[in-house]
Design an enzyme around this catalytic site. Structure first.
Site, short mmCIF file in Angstrom:
data_model
loop_
_atom_site.label_atom_id
_atom_site.label_comp_id
_atom_site.label_asym_id
_atom_site.label_seq_id
_atom_site.Cartn_x
_atom_site.Cartn_y
_atom_site.Cartn_z
N GLY A 1 42.36 65.43 24.06
CA GLY A 1 42.23 66.85 24.38
C GLY A 1 42.83 67.23 25.71
N CYS A 2 43.42 66.26 26.39
CA CYS A 2 44.10 66.54 27.65
C CYS A 2 45.61 66.49 27.40
CB CYS A 2 43.74 65.49 28.71
SG CYS A 2 42.01 65.50 29.17
N GLN A 3 46.33 67.44 27.98
CA GLN A 3 47.78 67.45 27.84
C GLN A 3 48.38 66.24 28.56
OE1 GLN A 3 49.62 71.04 29.29
NE2 GLN A 3 51.24 70.90 27.78
#
Length: 138
Positions: free
Chosen positions: A50-52
């Protein structure tokens, strides 16, 4: 490796920054203070979805029940945000982490309104992951 400040000192230091450029530089500096992870800790079970950016968070519990958090990112600002989150959860048990709401601290720092949407989503993903890991320990 310089020690991270406690919650109150973090807030004081953050409020002393004259503008958001200084605040971002302070966040980056906090990230530089994180202890490095070992090569084995850059594993799939420690990566945060969920983190770029690439984010790894390692959680351990000492014999007294206190949680220790270690982490890294391939992005300087994100690594600093990891440090901010770790400061907020410092010296807590797994149950404390589950019950503690970090959002009021982000509001005091005016952090969320100055992050890009992708960084805000990544920050939320980090918090969810830490709380989920704490729930698995408790």
């Amino acid at each position: 490796m310089a020690a991270l400040p406690d919650k109150d000192k973090l807030l004081r230091n953050f409020s002393r920054c004259a503008n958001w450029e200084e605040k971002y530089l302070y966040i980056i500096e906090l990230g530089q203070r994180l202890a490095p992870l070992s090569p084995e800790e850059y594993s799939v079970q420690n990566i945060i979805q969920g983190c770029q950016s690439q984010v790894w968070i390692v959680m351990a519990q000492d014999p007294s029940g206190i949680i220790t958090l270690r982490g890294d990112s391939d992005a300087a600002i994100v690594k600093g945000l990891i440090a901010v989150v770790f400061i907020l959860y410092d010296r807590m048990t797994a149950q404390d982490i589950i019950e503690f709401d970090v959002r009021p601290w982000f509001e005091k720092m005016a952090l969320t309104q100055h992050l890009t949407p992708s960084r805000s989503q990544g920050l939320e993903a980090m918090i969810r992951a830490i709380r989920a890991k704490a729930a698995n320990i408790s």
